[in-house]
Each structure stands twice: as structure tokens, then as C-alpha cells.
Enzyme design. Structure first.
Site, PDB file in Angstrom:
ATOM      1  CE1 TYR A 186      78.351  -3.730  43.784  1.00  0.00           C
ATOM      2  CE2 TYR A 186      76.683  -2.276  42.888  1.00  0.00           C
ATOM      3  CZ  TYR A 186      77.127  -3.092  43.898  1.00  0.00           C
ATOM      4  OH  TYR A 186      76.355  -3.279  45.020  1.00  0.00           O
ATOM      5  CB  SER A 187      81.885  -4.317  36.259  1.00  0.00           C
ATOM      6  OG  SER A 187      80.951  -5.372  36.340  1.00  0.00           O
TER       7      SER A 187
END
Length: 345
Positions: free
Chosen positions: A55-56
Site C-alpha cells: 500500500y503506497s
């Protein structure tokens, strides 16, 4: 907040799980604002948080590390996924022993914690023998770096195979499964959820709003510009085009469900989340707020009970076991088995 057993792990979790995908560049790049959202969720009684190393590119984990510092970590059940490509290195992905042992160290460092409660294979890895994956994860449990492990988007047949291999080889077993589940995406009711119940697995269902289609924004006669996250719009440019013929059935169903929620005096978000947590196989529904307003909308679903009559009327709009747009079954469940190439000579 209602708390439920997470399968047979012996751990109790809130019926709402805070999903952290939107914390970071993919959703909300403001770290301080994201930390405030996390703290508000914890103060509301949520004790279950789900994130992923991808995630990111790890930023979500870094934000969670900041938010859980100062003693909050001890009261949180923390779930982390791995498996999708982390960066350009071809070995920084999948479910090999090499990546599992390396990837968990990165997650622990970014999260500023000594252990992960549930470490999950984020997507099926056809290139790694399940025996190797289970062996590596079992070793992490013995080392105290994780407390238990699970999977995400595994078909029921692969769950049964994994549990059989674990029993034969003396490995730990998958204790949780994280599938997509919503009023528009109900395929898992047919086989996956009954399989998880038989094997005592805790189900943490993600995307109860069907990727935003059940947010209340997708109604006939309303112009919708797609998801609020600019990164999500770039990643899935056509997935939210309500004028696309492939999404016509989803729009029809979302509109009908929205009207039903209005009639019941509920927001569509409340009805959607309450529907997911109502299933007896589901321990928790993963909510993914990008803003504080999003979180408050989700929290309003806590304590909402859907009547039998209302559930029956939902079934009339989308029958049990049915995913409205069957194409969603391919990308949501991490399988290519339904593509023409897999079905035709």
C-alpha cells in the site's frame, strides 16, 4: 462496537476492521490527517487494522507505525498482507520463503512493532509450492515475529489443498481468509464462506461498498466523476464509468439498493456494511476510509440490524451467490480461470 472471534485463533476482533489502503499516496497523503482518522477509529472501539506492504510502497505501514506509537499497539490486532509486487525487483513479490523472510522484516520496521498478529498471503502465488509458503510462515510463528497467518482471495479448492498440506507436513494452517464481499459481489456465498466455516477460519471481508459502487454516489440520473482518490482513478480508469455497458447491471443494482436503503431509513453505506457483517461466516468487514467523513459514515453502520424482510428484498435485487458483473470475479479473486485463454483450446 460488537466483537467477534476471529475464527479459531482465540482472538476477538471488532466487527469493523480499519483498512489502511487509503493512508498514503494512493489515497490520503497527509500523514497527520491519516493518524487522526486512525485514532478516531480506535477511540470508537475498532481494535482490528489491516494493511499491506504494497500500500503506497510501504507508506501505509509507516503511517500506522506513527499512529500506534505510545502504547496503542498493544490493544490492536494488526493484520498485514504481502505478495503483490513491492517494487521492481522480481523477487520482491509472491509467497516464496525468500520474500516472506525478507518482507516481514521490512513490515516490522515500518510498523515499529515486534510482531504482526495476522500475516497474510495477499494473492495466490502459482509459482511457489504451497508447502514452501506454509513452512516459511510456520517458522515465523515459532520465531515470534507473527502470531498467526492467513490468505486473501484464495478459491475454496486452494484453501482445502493448503489445509491438507499443512496437516500432512506438520505446518501451521491458514487461520484467516480475506475475500471481497458486498451486496454486488456475492460469489463467495456459494462455496468459499461455507468452506471457511468448516475449517474454522476467520473471514475478514474487504470492499463492502464494492469499490465505491455502494457509497451512494452511483445512482441513475447523477453524474459521477469516479473515486475521490486521484491515484485510484489513474489505476482503474474505466472501472467507475457508469455509462460503460459492462457496468450497466451494477448501476441498476446499486440504484435499486439505494432506493431500498432510503425506504428503510438507512444510508446505503449503513445497509451495505450491515449486510456483510450479518453473514455468520464473517468476523469483520474491512472499511477503507480516505477522509474523516468517510470514517464517520462507516461508523454509523455500527449497531445497525437488518430485518429478515429487508434481507429478503436485497436477495431479490441480487440473488445469493451472484456477482452482478461476472468480470469482477476474475480480478477480485486473483484468478484467471475464467479468461477465454484458460477456457478454450
Amino acid at each position: 462496537m460488537d466483537y467477534r472471534p476471529l475464527g479459531r485463533t482465540g482472538v476477538s476482533v471488532s466487527q469493523l476492521c480499519l483498512g489502511a489502503m487509503m493512508f498514503g499516496a494512493f489515497g490520503n497523503p497527509d500523514h497527520d490527517d491519516s493518524v487522526k482518522i486512525i485514532h478516531r477509529a480506535l477511540d470508537a472501539g475498532i481494535n482490528f487494522i489491516d494493511t499491506a506492504d504494497g500500500y503506497s510502497h510501504g507508506e501505509s505501514e509507516q503511517i500506522l507505525g506513527k499512529a500506534l506509537a505510545g502504547g496503542r499497539r498493544d490493544n490492536v490486532v494488526l493484520a498485514v498482507k504481502f505478495g503483490p509486487p513491492f517494487d521492481q525487483d522480481p523477487n520482491h513479490r509472491g509467497a516464496s520463503r525468500r520474500w516472506i523472510t525478507e518482507g516481514v522484516e521490512g513490515s516490522l520496521r515500518r510498523l515499529q512493532t515486534d510482531w504482526i498478529d495476522v500475516y497474510q498471503v495477499g494473492v495466490p502465488d502459482p509459482n511457489t509450492d504451497i508447502d514452501e509458503t506454509l513452512s516459511a510462515l510456520t517458522d515465523l510463528v515459532r520465531a515470534g515475529k507473527i502470531r498467526s497467518f492467513g490468505a486473501s482471495k484464495l478459491p475454496a479448492s486452494q484453501i482445502v489443498e493448503a489445509q491438507s498440506v499443512a496437516d500432512r507436513r506438520g505446518h501451521g494452517r491458514f487461520r484467516t481468509e480475506q475475500p471481497p464481499y458486498s451486496m454486488l459481489t456475492r460469489a463467495i456465498e456459494y462455496d468459499l464462506l461455507p468452506t471457511c466455516r468448516r475449517h474454522g477460519m476467520g473471514v475478514m471481508a474487504y470492499s463492502p461498498l464494492a469499490g465505491g459502487w455502494l457509497s451512494g454516489r452511483y445512482r441513475k440520473g447523477q453524474e459521477v466523476g469516479g473515486p475521490g482518490s486521484a491515484a485510484r482513478r489513474r489505476r482503474l480508469p474505466g472501472a467507475y464509468d457508469a455509462g460503460d455497458p459492462a457496468n450497466a447491471a451494477k448501476l441498476d443494482a446499486a440504484d435499486a439498493l439505494g432506493a431500498l436503503a432510503d425506504e428503510a431509513g438507512l444510508t446505503l453505506v449503513q445497509m451495505a456494511v450491515a449486510f456483510v457483517v450479518r453473514h455468520p461466516a464473517v468476523a469483520s468487514a474491512i472499511i477503507g476510509p480516505r477522509t474523516m467523513d468517510h470514517l464517520e459514515g462507516y461508523l454509523a453502520a455500527d449497531g445497525v440490524e437488518l430485518s429478515t424482510d429487508l434481507l429478503d428484498r436485497i436477495d431479490q435485487i441480487v440473488p445469493p451467490g451472484v456477482t452482478v458483473n461476472v468480470a469482477d470475479n476474475m480480478w477480485e479473486f486473483g484468478t484467471s480461470a475464467l479468461t477465454p485463454e484458460a477456457r478454450r483450446r
